[in-house]
Scaffold this motif. Structure first.
Motif, PDB file in Angstrom:
ATOM      1  N   MET A   1      11.102   6.931  -0.299  1.00 21.66           N
ATOM      2  CA  MET A   1      10.675   6.233  -1.506  1.00 21.66           C
ATOM      3  C   MET A   1      11.521   6.634  -2.719  1.00 21.66           C
ATOM      4  SD  MET A   1       6.626   5.714  -1.722  1.00 21.66           S
ATOM      5  CE  MET A   1       5.912   6.681  -0.424  1.00 21.66           C
ATOM      6  N   ASP A   3      14.528   6.927  -5.215  1.00 18.05           N
ATOM      7  CA  ASP A   3      15.671   6.098  -5.550  1.00 18.05           C
ATOM      8  C   ASP A   3      16.851   6.988  -5.909  1.00 18.05           C
ATOM      9  OD1 ASP A   3      17.494   4.410  -6.573  1.00 18.05           O
ATOM     10  OD2 ASP A   3      16.147   3.383  -7.965  1.00 18.05           O
ATOM     11  N   HIS A  80       3.051  -0.346   1.603  1.00 18.80           N
ATOM     12  CA  HIS A  80       2.849  -1.184   0.414  1.00 18.80           C
ATOM     13  C   HIS A  80       3.235  -0.424  -0.867  1.00 18.80           C
ATOM     14  CE1 HIS A  80       1.488  -4.677  -1.613  1.00 18.80           C
ATOM     15  NE2 HIS A  80       0.479  -4.077  -2.223  1.00 18.80           N
ATOM     16  N   GLY A  81       2.997   0.892  -0.873  1.00 19.00           N
ATOM     17  CA  GLY A  81       3.411   1.702  -2.021  1.00 19.00           C
ATOM     18  C   GLY A  81       4.927   1.699  -2.171  1.00 19.00           C
ATOM     19  N   PHE A  83       6.921  -0.682  -1.117  1.00 22.24           N
ATOM     20  CA  PHE A  83       7.317  -2.022  -1.546  1.00 22.24           C
ATOM     21  C   PHE A  83       7.056  -2.237  -3.040  1.00 22.24           C
ATOM     22  CE2 PHE A  83       5.758  -6.444  -2.283  1.00 22.24           C
ATOM     23  CZ  PHE A  83       7.013  -7.020  -2.402  1.00 22.24           C
ATOM     24  N   THR A  84       5.856  -1.861  -3.524  1.00 24.87           N
ATOM     25  CA  THR A  84       5.532  -2.121  -4.936  1.00 24.87           C
ATOM     26  C   THR A  84       6.459  -1.340  -5.872  1.00 24.87           C
ATOM     27  OG1 THR A  84       3.793  -0.443  -4.793  1.00 24.87           O
ATOM     28  CG2 THR A  84       3.106  -2.732  -4.571  1.00 24.87           C
ATOM     29  N   ASP A  85       6.878  -0.153  -5.422  1.00 27.89           N
ATOM     30  CA  ASP A  85       7.823   0.653  -6.198  1.00 27.89           C
ATOM     31  C   ASP A  85       9.141  -0.113  -6.378  1.00 27.89           C
ATOM     32  OD1 ASP A  85       8.821   3.060  -7.400  1.00 27.89           O
ATOM     33  OD2 ASP A  85       9.931   3.436  -5.547  1.00 27.89           O
ATOM     34  N   PHE A  87       9.595  -3.330  -5.882  1.00 26.93           N
ATOM     35  CA  PHE A  87       9.338  -4.633  -6.488  1.00 26.93           C
ATOM     36  C   PHE A  87       9.503  -4.562  -8.008  1.00 26.93           C
ATOM     37  CE2 PHE A  87       6.225  -7.376  -8.623  1.00 26.93           C
ATOM     38  CZ  PHE A  87       6.551  -8.618  -8.109  1.00 26.93           C
ATOM     39  N   TRP A  88       8.857  -3.575  -8.630  1.00 24.99           N
ATOM     40  CA  TRP A  88       8.948  -3.454 -10.095  1.00 24.99           C
ATOM     41  C   TRP A  88      10.345  -3.055 -10.531  1.00 24.99           C
ATOM     42  CZ3 TRP A  88       5.595  -6.143 -12.353  1.00 24.99           C
ATOM     43  CH2 TRP A  88       4.262  -6.178 -11.966  1.00 24.99           C
ATOM     44  N   GLY A  92      13.034  -4.870 -13.205  1.00 21.39           N
ATOM     45  CA  GLY A  92      13.542  -4.109 -14.350  1.00 21.39           C
ATOM     46  C   GLY A  92      12.522  -3.181 -14.991  1.00 21.39           C
ATOM     47  N   LEU A  93      11.365  -3.018 -14.345  1.00 16.22           N
ATOM     48  CA  LEU A  93      10.356  -2.118 -14.892  1.00 16.22           C
ATOM     49  C   LEU A  93      10.555  -0.741 -14.281  1.00 16.22           C
ATOM     50  CD1 LEU A  93       7.812  -2.189 -16.740  1.00 16.22           C
ATOM     51  CD2 LEU A  93       6.468  -2.403 -14.668  1.00 16.22           C
ATOM     52  N   ARG A  94      11.110   0.164 -15.065  1.00 17.23           N
ATOM     53  CA  ARG A  94      11.379   1.502 -14.519  1.00 17.23           C
ATOM     54  C   ARG A  94      11.045   2.584 -15.542  1.00 17.23           C
ATOM     55  NH1 ARG A  94      16.492  -0.611 -15.509  1.00 17.23           N
ATOM     56  NH2 ARG A  94      16.769  -1.336 -13.381  1.00 17.23           N
ATOM     57  N   ALA A  95      10.891   3.788 -15.011  1.00 16.36           N
ATOM     58  CA  ALA A  95      10.482   4.892 -15.877  1.00 16.36           C
ATOM     59  C   ALA A  95      11.583   5.275 -16.863  1.00 16.36           C
ATOM     60  CB  ALA A  95      10.113   6.098 -15.020  1.00 16.36           C
TER      61      ALA A  95
ATOM     62  N   VAL B  67      -0.383   7.428  -3.826  1.00 19.24           N
ATOM     63  CA  VAL B  67       0.840   6.748  -4.276  1.00 19.24           C
ATOM     64  C   VAL B  67       1.085   7.045  -5.754  1.00 19.24           C
ATOM     65  CG1 VAL B  67       1.869   4.465  -4.687  1.00 19.24           C
ATOM     66  CG2 VAL B  67       0.718   4.928  -2.516  1.00 19.24           C
ATOM     67  N   LEU B 259      -1.967  -1.081  -5.812  1.00 22.27           N
ATOM     68  CA  LEU B 259      -0.684  -0.375  -5.719  1.00 22.27           C
ATOM     69  C   LEU B 259       0.380  -1.015  -6.627  1.00 22.27           C
ATOM     70  CD1 LEU B 259      -0.287   0.836  -2.032  1.00 22.27           C
ATOM     71  CD2 LEU B 259      -1.223   1.995  -4.009  1.00 22.27           C
ATOM     72  N   GLN B 263       1.684   1.530 -10.067  1.00 25.50           N
ATOM     73  CA  GLN B 263       3.098   1.761 -10.404  1.00 25.50           C
ATOM     74  C   GLN B 263       3.346   1.473 -11.884  1.00 25.50           C
ATOM     75  OE1 GLN B 263       5.338   2.703  -8.049  1.00 25.50           O
ATOM     76  NE2 GLN B 263       4.474   2.083  -6.094  1.00 25.50           N
ATOM     77  N   ILE B 267       4.504   4.233 -14.636  1.00 24.52           N
ATOM     78  CA  ILE B 267       5.737   4.034 -15.425  1.00 24.52           C
ATOM     79  C   ILE B 267       5.387   4.064 -16.916  1.00 24.52           C
ATOM     80  CG2 ILE B 267       7.547   2.350 -15.998  1.00 24.52           C
ATOM     81  CD1 ILE B 267       7.460   1.499 -12.992  1.00 24.52           C
ATOM     82  N   THR B 270       5.562   7.283 -18.993  1.00 18.77           N
ATOM     83  CA  THR B 270       6.854   7.879 -19.379  1.00 18.77           C
ATOM     84  C   THR B 270       7.335   7.345 -20.727  1.00 18.77           C
ATOM     85  OG1 THR B 270       8.218   6.232 -18.240  1.00 18.77           O
ATOM     86  CG2 THR B 270       7.506   8.129 -16.948  1.00 18.77           C
TER      87      THR B 270
END
Lengths: 97, 361
Positions: A1, A3, A80-81, A83-85, A87-88, A92-95, B67, B259, B263, B267, B270
């Motif tokens: 999981m 990246d 699914h966790g 995939f959803t990671d 997917f976002w 372009g939704l990232r920390a 998760v 899920l 996420q 996010i 942060t």
């Protein structure tokens, strides 16, 4: 999981991070978990009556399969966790960090 | 044992559960818990028996928490050791809470348990909710909405950290590698579990306890609460699965939405400061508190303490109460999305300014 590109995110200019080529690359990386998650949910659709039957057997005293729902929950949370990671990330939704 | 009646699923049920799961997941990912107080009644109103609704909710909660915890651990926000310690004691609280609820039910019936739950709601949410809200507003004023401010350990937490009880001390990274006695963690974990067994949202006590009693920063407390929720949810799910009460189909549909949500919530943390997490948590707690006021006349009427209400009026008050719970979840989700969008825009501006500066030099 995890990246592998994550550690470089903060240093990249926003334009480079959202280039079509990069988005396409991320979308490709979301395919495998997407198929895995989709596959599991499709399977659930076809076997949901059997799962219900197992729960009813457990409730009536046969404890052989009582762990089945827990194992299923773990399997779905992984697929699914994952995939959803991704997917976002594609959207372009990232920390920040 | 009577046969368990599981819900017959149709498209509308699936869509409703998915959407509530998504919103609940977002709140959970951000404040460490939430969603359960709407999901359980939502499942019951769709036709699931109460025990199946509680069990299925719990079986979706522990994978969601897992998760969420993994995601936030990647941002360095999780104290796994503290989460497991709190979780173990919380598990004891969950089982005690269940025994207590069963005992109250056998003595005073369903109205007795409803009143017990409402009393817990009112006491915890009004005291803790107002405390968290006050602290969030003070932190916001102190910060002036601009520069990062170093986390300040609350006075009670400073005292707790100063107490040395030989043989019980444990070191935790979330409080700056300082030591705290397990004897302080045990009642906090236990209370978290007790609350989870009563109102399904243990985080309403677990997160403020970690912040104000142990001195954990709010963002780390909400992340660590996900570990506590996983430990509690896993134990509880095993317990219900043994009796065959888990309708895993319901759990997995909610999980599908939650899920995606968890996420986004993770996010979101942060991009925000500590006080924003506290403010959103207080907001949700206080709206949930308001929802209880609509139910109180219904319980008093059932106990013949006031003139009996007509079934229509009881139905309307119960409906408004549930609607207010849903509103709490939606307001929380809206506030999280708003904070996320604002945070991302600010970050984009800062990154662009840095890039411009670098290219100019």
């Amino acid at each position: 999981m995890t990246d592998p590109t994550e550690s470089h995110r903060g240093t990249q200019p926003p334009a480079a991070r959202r280039s079509p080529r990069r988005v396409l690359h991320k979308a490709r990386r979301a395919l495998l978990p997407g198929f895995l998650s989709g596959g599991l949910y499709t399977l659930l659709y076809y076997v949901h009556e059997d799962i219900r039957h197992l729960a009813e057997r457990t409730a009536s005293g046969d404890k052989l399969y009582f762990l089945v729902p827990i194992v299923i929950a773990f399997a779905f949370s992984f697929a699914h966790g994952w995939f959803t990671d991704r997917f976002w990330d594609v959207l372009g939704l990232r920390a920040k960090h | 044992m009577d046969a368990v009646s599981f819900l017959d699923l149709n498209l509308a049920t699936v869509v409703v559960l998915f959407l509530v799961g998504f919103v609940g997941g977002m709140v959970s990912g951000f404040i460490g818990s939430g969603g359960a107080f709407v999901l359980t009644p939502a499942m019951m109103s769709l036709g699931a028996p109460a025990i199946v609704a509680v069990a299925s909710n719990m079986a979706h909660k522990f994978p969601k928490a897992l998760v969420g915890a993994f995601k936030r651990a990647r941002y360095g926000q999780v104290d796994v050791k503290l989460g497991i310690m709190m979780g173990v004691f919380a598990e004891a609280g969950v089982f005690t809470g269940k025994v207590l609820m069963t005992d109250i039910r056998s003595r005073f019936g369903d109205t007795g348990t409803d009143l017990y739950v409402s009393a817990i709601f009112v006491v915890v949410l009004s005291t803790v909710g107002l405390l968290v809200l006050r602290d969030a507003l003070v932190s916001r004023r102190r910060e002036g909405g601009a520069a990062e401010v170093e986390h300040k350990t609350p006075p009670l937490a400073r005292w707790v950290q100063s107490v040395r009880i030989p043989g019980t001390m444990m070191r935790f990274k979330s409080i700056g590698d300082r030591e705290v006695s397990v004897l302080f963690i045990a009642p906090l974990g236990f209370a978290t579990g007790l609350l989870a067994a009563s109102i399904a949202v243990g985080g309403f006590i677990g997160v403020p306890a970690m912040i104000y009693v142990l001195g954990v920063p709010a963002i780390m407390a909400t992340a660590t609460e996900l570990v506590v929720a996983f430990v509690m949810g896993f134990g509880g799910s095993m317990f219900y699965a043994w009796d065959g009460f888990v309708d895993i189909r319901l759990s997995l549909i909610i999980l599908a939405g939650s899920l995606f949500g968890v996420q986004v919530g993770a996010i979101g943390t942060t991009y925000v400061k500590d006080w924003v997490v506290k403010l959103i948590m207080a907001l949700i707690m206080l709206i949930v508190l308001v929802s209880r006021f609509f139910k109180i006349p219904v319980y008093l009427s059932d106990l013949d303490m006031i003139e009996s209400l007509s079934p229509t009026l009881s139905g309307v008050l119960s409906g408004v109460s549930f609607g207010t719970l849903a509103l709490a979840l939606l307001v929380g989700a809206g506030a999280i999305l708003g904070a996320l969008v604002k945070g991302m825009a600010r970050h984009r501006r800062e990154t662009r300014a840095e890039a411009d500066l670098a290219s100019a030099t």
